[in-house]
Write a protein that holds these residues in place. Sequence first.
Motif, short mmCIF file in Angstrom:
data_model
loop_
_atom_site.label_atom_id
_atom_site.label_comp_id
_atom_site.label_asym_id
_atom_site.label_seq_id
_atom_site.Cartn_x
_atom_site.Cartn_y
_atom_site.Cartn_z
N UNK A 76 -16.14 -20.30 -33.48
CA UNK A 76 -14.75 -20.72 -33.70
C UNK A 76 -14.25 -20.24 -35.06
N UNK A 77 -12.93 -20.20 -35.21
CA UNK A 77 -12.34 -19.82 -36.49
C UNK A 77 -12.78 -20.76 -37.60
N UNK A 78 -12.87 -22.05 -37.30
CA UNK A 78 -13.29 -23.01 -38.32
C UNK A 78 -14.73 -22.75 -38.76
N UNK A 79 -15.60 -22.46 -37.81
CA UNK A 79 -17.00 -22.16 -38.14
C UNK A 79 -17.10 -20.88 -38.97
N UNK A 80 -16.31 -19.87 -38.60
CA UNK A 80 -16.31 -18.63 -39.38
C UNK A 80 -15.82 -18.85 -40.80
N UNK A 81 -14.73 -19.58 -40.93
CA UNK A 81 -14.18 -19.85 -42.27
C UNK A 81 -15.20 -20.62 -43.10
N UNK A 82 -15.84 -21.62 -42.51
CA UNK A 82 -16.85 -22.40 -43.21
C UNK A 82 -18.02 -21.51 -43.65
N UNK A 83 -18.47 -20.65 -42.77
CA UNK A 83 -19.58 -19.74 -43.06
C UNK A 83 -19.21 -18.78 -44.20
N UNK A 102 -8.04 -23.68 -45.12
CA UNK A 102 -8.93 -24.29 -44.13
C UNK A 102 -8.67 -25.79 -44.04
N UNK A 103 -8.53 -26.44 -45.18
CA UNK A 103 -8.27 -27.89 -45.20
C UNK A 103 -6.95 -28.24 -44.53
N UNK A 104 -6.00 -27.30 -44.53
CA UNK A 104 -4.69 -27.55 -43.94
C UNK A 104 -4.55 -26.94 -42.54
N UNK A 105 -5.68 -26.56 -41.95
CA UNK A 105 -5.67 -26.08 -40.57
C UNK A 105 -5.16 -24.68 -40.36
N UNK A 106 -4.97 -23.93 -41.43
CA UNK A 106 -4.50 -22.54 -41.31
C UNK A 106 -5.71 -21.62 -41.39
N UNK A 107 -6.48 -21.62 -40.28
CA UNK A 107 -7.77 -20.97 -40.27
C UNK A 107 -7.69 -19.45 -40.38
N UNK A 108 -6.69 -18.85 -39.76
CA UNK A 108 -6.55 -17.39 -39.86
C UNK A 108 -6.28 -16.98 -41.31
N UNK A 109 -5.42 -17.73 -41.99
CA UNK A 109 -5.11 -17.44 -43.39
C UNK A 109 -6.33 -17.69 -44.27
N UNK A 110 -7.08 -18.72 -43.96
CA UNK A 110 -8.30 -19.02 -44.70
C UNK A 110 -9.28 -17.86 -44.59
#
Length: 68
Positions: free
Chosen positions: A2-9, A53-61
Amino acid sequence: MSLEALATKYIGSAEKVLKNLREQKSPLVLTEEAIGNILRWATDYLQDAKYYKAHGKLETSLTSVALL
């Protein structure tokens, strides 16, 4: 993945790299000011990635952290 997992990684990887940076001798000549500017730039992009990421803008993150 997921985008969230990628951003976190990617954010975790960038944090690790910045934390473990050490000065080394090199034939490349950079001023202390230039080095400071580069590190501030990298840190700013990392902070942007965390914010988005904290604001849900995963693509921008992901875009922010990928620039590192």
